[in-house]
Design a protein around this motif. Structure first.
Motif, mmCIF file in Angstrom:
data_model
loop_
_atom_site.group_PDB
_atom_site.id
_atom_site.type_symbol
_atom_site.label_atom_id
_atom_site.label_comp_id
_atom_site.label_asym_id
_atom_site.label_seq_id
_atom_site.Cartn_x
_atom_site.Cartn_y
_atom_site.Cartn_z
ATOM 1 N N PHE A 87 -30.568 -19.686 -0.583
ATOM 2 C CA PHE A 87 -31.077 -19.218 0.707
ATOM 3 C C PHE A 87 -31.574 -20.442 1.476
ATOM 4 O O PHE A 87 -32.660 -20.949 1.235
ATOM 5 C CB PHE A 87 -32.197 -18.205 0.483
ATOM 6 C CG PHE A 87 -32.584 -17.422 1.704
ATOM 7 C CD1 PHE A 87 -31.733 -17.254 2.771
ATOM 8 C CD2 PHE A 87 -33.825 -16.821 1.770
ATOM 9 C CE1 PHE A 87 -32.092 -16.519 3.890
ATOM 10 C CE2 PHE A 87 -34.211 -16.072 2.875
ATOM 11 C CZ PHE A 87 -33.346 -15.927 3.931
ATOM 12 N N THR A 88 -30.752 -20.921 2.412
ATOM 13 C CA THR A 88 -31.026 -22.181 3.105
ATOM 14 C C THR A 88 -31.412 -22.005 4.571
ATOM 15 O O THR A 88 -31.291 -22.953 5.353
ATOM 16 C CB THR A 88 -29.805 -23.113 2.998
ATOM 17 O OG1 THR A 88 -28.675 -22.471 3.597
ATOM 18 C CG2 THR A 88 -29.507 -23.472 1.556
ATOM 19 N N ALA A 89 -31.880 -20.832 4.947
ATOM 20 C CA ALA A 89 -32.264 -20.588 6.340
ATOM 21 C C ALA A 89 -33.325 -21.588 6.792
ATOM 22 O O ALA A 89 -34.280 -21.882 6.072
ATOM 23 C CB ALA A 89 -32.791 -19.163 6.497
ATOM 24 N N LEU A 90 -33.120 -22.134 7.968
ATOM 25 C CA LEU A 90 -33.984 -23.090 8.660
ATOM 26 C C LEU A 90 -34.081 -24.456 8.007
ATOM 27 O O LEU A 90 -34.772 -25.334 8.513
ATOM 28 C CB LEU A 90 -35.401 -22.523 8.867
ATOM 29 C CG LEU A 90 -35.509 -21.249 9.693
ATOM 30 C CD1 LEU A 90 -36.961 -20.859 9.865
ATOM 31 C CD2 LEU A 90 -34.839 -21.380 11.037
ATOM 32 N N MET A 91 -33.386 -24.678 6.901
ATOM 33 C CA MET A 91 -33.462 -25.986 6.238
ATOM 34 C C MET A 91 -32.816 -27.090 7.057
ATOM 35 O O MET A 91 -33.165 -28.260 6.899
ATOM 36 C CB MET A 91 -32.866 -25.915 4.832
ATOM 37 C CG MET A 91 -33.744 -25.171 3.882
ATOM 38 S SD MET A 91 -33.115 -25.215 2.210
ATOM 39 C CE MET A 91 -34.280 -24.116 1.407
#
Length: 125
Positions: A87-91
């Motif tokens: 889960f790489t959201a906003l990374m």
């Protein structure tokens, strides 16, 4: 699955992807940008249950104060023994972004934590 993100952070990410200024708090904006939001999160979330990749379905979202609450369906036909998540959201926006997911199965609560240096985490039940 529900997930919460600060609206202004999500607007920044979506605006960069769409190459236009996205304002999610405007009337009708969530419906107008549902596809863009869904595409973003389905591209940033990958889930394996007992080794099988599970397709996810973005259901929609709503505004709660300064956050956007997202609703994502992860259809499984049995209680999992192992869950692996990326889960790489906003990374891509914040190198110190942490995405935490709490799971509760058969009364047992476990937490997954994804960060820039460790984008995948897993738990066994």
């Amino acid at each position: 699955m529900t997930s919460r993100f600060f609206i202004d952070d999500l607007e920044d990410v979506l605006s960069a992807r769409a190459d236009e200024n996205i304002i999610l708090t405007e009337d009708g904006s969530l419906a107008k940008h549902k596809h863009l939001i869904g595409d973003y999160f389905t591209s940033r979330l990958r889930i394996k249950v007992d080794g099988d990749l599970i397709p996810i379905d973005y259901l929609g979202s709503e505004i709660d104060n300064d956050q956007l609450v997202l609703y994502i369906e992860i259809p499984v036909d049995r209680e999992p023994l192992e869950i692996e998540m990326r889960f790489t959201a906003l990374m891509e926006l914040f190198e110190d972004q942490k995405n935490m997911v709490h799971l509760k199965i058969r009364g047992e609560r476990k937490t997954l934590l994804m960060v820039a240096k460790k984008k995948i985490d897993s738990v066994k039940f």
